[in-house]
Design an enzyme around this catalytic site. Sequence first.
Site, PDB file in Angstrom:
ATOM      1  N   ASP A  15      30.641  42.593  43.097  1.00 53.87           N
ATOM      2  CA  ASP A  15      31.602  41.801  42.318  1.00 53.87           C
ATOM      3  C   ASP A  15      33.005  41.883  42.928  1.00 53.87           C
ATOM      4  O   ASP A  15      33.370  42.877  43.540  1.00 53.87           O
ATOM      5  CB  ASP A  15      31.615  42.324  40.872  1.00 53.87           C
ATOM      6  CG  ASP A  15      32.241  41.313  39.920  1.00 53.87           C
ATOM      7  OD1 ASP A  15      32.267  40.106  40.251  1.00 53.87           O
ATOM      8  OD2 ASP A  15      32.714  41.731  38.851  1.00 53.87           O
ATOM      9  N   HIS A  32      33.372  34.632  49.041  1.00 56.91           N
ATOM     10  CA  HIS A  32      31.905  34.736  49.032  1.00 56.91           C
ATOM     11  C   HIS A  32      31.369  34.899  50.462  1.00 56.91           C
ATOM     12  O   HIS A  32      30.424  35.642  50.695  1.00 56.91           O
ATOM     13  CB  HIS A  32      31.283  33.500  48.381  1.00 56.91           C
ATOM     14  CG  HIS A  32      31.573  33.386  46.907  1.00 56.91           C
ATOM     15  ND1 HIS A  32      31.424  34.438  46.040  1.00 56.91           N
ATOM     16  CD2 HIS A  32      32.000  32.333  46.140  1.00 56.91           C
ATOM     17  CE1 HIS A  32      31.743  34.047  44.797  1.00 56.91           C
ATOM     18  NE2 HIS A  32      32.104  32.777  44.843  1.00 56.91           N
ATOM     19  N   LEU A 126      14.122  48.800  56.233  1.00 57.74           N
ATOM     20  CA  LEU A 126      14.660  48.835  54.864  1.00 57.74           C
ATOM     21  C   LEU A 126      14.097  47.678  54.022  1.00 57.74           C
ATOM     22  O   LEU A 126      13.999  46.544  54.504  1.00 57.74           O
ATOM     23  CB  LEU A 126      16.191  48.713  54.953  1.00 57.74           C
ATOM     24  CG  LEU A 126      16.972  48.699  53.654  1.00 57.74           C
ATOM     25  CD1 LEU A 126      17.082  50.104  53.088  1.00 57.74           C
ATOM     26  CD2 LEU A 126      18.369  48.151  53.880  1.00 57.74           C
TER      27      LEU A 126
HETATM   28  C1  IPE Z   1      27.616  39.720  38.302  1.00 61.38           C
HETATM   29  O1  IPE Z   1      28.938  39.366  38.492  1.00 61.38           O
HETATM   30  C2  IPE Z   1      26.712  38.790  39.063  1.00 61.38           C
HETATM   31  C3  IPE Z   1      26.722  38.939  40.514  1.00 61.38           C
HETATM   32  C4  IPE Z   1      27.408  39.811  41.206  1.00 61.38           C
HETATM   33  C5  IPE Z   1      25.857  38.022  41.202  1.00 61.38           C
HETATM   34  P1  IPE Z   1      29.687  38.365  37.504  1.00 61.38           P
HETATM   35  O2  IPE Z   1      31.072  38.244  38.034  1.00 61.38           O
HETATM   36  O3  IPE Z   1      28.921  37.123  37.367  1.00 61.38           O
HETATM   37  O4  IPE Z   1      29.656  39.158  36.131  1.00 61.38           O
HETATM   38  P2  IPE Z   1      30.646  39.104  34.899  1.00 61.38           P
HETATM   39  O5  IPE Z   1      30.790  37.646  34.529  1.00 61.38           O
HETATM   40  O6  IPE Z   1      31.942  39.685  35.346  1.00 61.38           O
HETATM   41  O7  IPE Z   1      30.008  39.939  33.844  1.00 61.38           O
HETATM   42  C1  IPE Z   2      30.720  38.112  42.749  1.00 59.93           C
HETATM   43  O1  IPE Z   2      32.052  37.779  42.892  1.00 59.93           O
HETATM   44  C2  IPE Z   2      29.837  37.125  43.446  1.00 59.93           C
HETATM   45  C3  IPE Z   2      29.031  36.274  42.546  1.00 59.93           C
HETATM   46  C4  IPE Z   2      28.988  36.347  41.257  1.00 59.93           C
HETATM   47  C5  IPE Z   2      28.214  35.276  43.190  1.00 59.93           C
HETATM   48  P1  IPE Z   2      32.834  36.962  41.780  1.00 59.93           P
HETATM   49  O2  IPE Z   2      32.875  35.533  42.198  1.00 59.93           O
HETATM   50  O3  IPE Z   2      32.296  37.234  40.431  1.00 59.93           O
HETATM   51  O4  IPE Z   2      34.289  37.580  41.924  1.00 59.93           O
HETATM   52  P2  IPE Z   2      35.323  37.834  40.756  1.00 59.93           P
HETATM   53  O5  IPE Z   2      34.681  38.743  39.769  1.00 59.93           O
HETATM   54  O6  IPE Z   2      35.648  36.489  40.171  1.00 59.93           O
HETATM   55  O7  IPE Z   2      36.490  38.462  41.430  1.00 59.93           O
HETATM   56 MG    MG Z   3      32.781  38.564  38.959  1.00 59.44          MG
END
Ligand code: IPE
Ligand code: IPE
Ligand code: MG
Length: 235
Positions: A15, A32, A126
């Site tokens: 995240d 990303h 892995l």
């Molecule tokens: C969790 O992150 C999903 C992934 C890393 C794919 P999110 O950013 O979607 O989760 P929330 O919304 O903060 O709970």
């Molecule tokens: C996690 O990064 C990746 C996915 C959920 C695909 P985020 O896009 O949720 O990044 P933040 O949480 O907004 O910083």
């Molecule tokens: Mg996020």
Amino acid sequence: MSELKIPKHIAIIMDGNGRWADKRFLPKKAGHRKGADVLENILRCSNKFGVKYLSAYAFSTENWNRPQDEVNDLMDLLDNYLDRYIEKCDENGLKIKCIGDISKLSDALQKKILKLEALTEKKNGLNFIIALNYGARDEIFRAVKKILNMVLDKKILPNEITKSIFESCLDTKNIPDPDLLIRTGGEMRISNFLLWQCAYTEFYFCDKFWPDFNENDLEDAIKNFSMRQRRFGSR
Ligand code: IPE
Ligand code: IPE
Ligand code: MG
């Protein structure tokens, strides 16, 4: 690293890509993209440390609710990522499996996923588990439906249903439960990842955004894990 206890299975909630990009006034896609590169590095490091399974949360069942442009960008990146792994599969020895309901992805993506799984099926490096359109509630719900159908088809009687039969209906069939779950980005929640499987997993939260996560951070997480005393409710 020999004195460290190495988790057999590490699960990662990657995240912070969006906030990483925001901080640099970059489009989210750049976050990303960097995140995908970081995952490749972390796979290499995990293998070096002797980790056997690494599960990465790449796209959740709730991530469809993001703006359509972002969903499209994520699907494009996934497409490139799969191509890259198809190309490199003899080089890195990874055994790749996807969990989640991939039937909601485009036909082209589904084909690439199946191809990658088939190409790496016999590899002994892995085990890399990619969670795509994955949500633990959805996974459990699908498992319940599979069992119901087994009962309706008279393949099994209701009183013959065991925990291990239930687990064999989950996407993670034959994959051991995670020993360590790492979440980057500072949030302390599980966001619908591996709810069943994480019953006794050790959690490690890291404030860094995923695109900044590196080998030292992984080592810190493993060191922290090494100091934990796992009890599984037994003493
Ligand atoms: C969790 O992150 C999903 C992934 C890393 C794919 P999110 O950013 O979607 O989760 P929330 O919304 O903060 O709970
Ligand atoms: C996690 O990064 C990746 C996915 C959920 C695909 P985020 O896009 O949720 O990044 P933040 O949480 O907004 O910083
Ligand atoms: Mg996020």
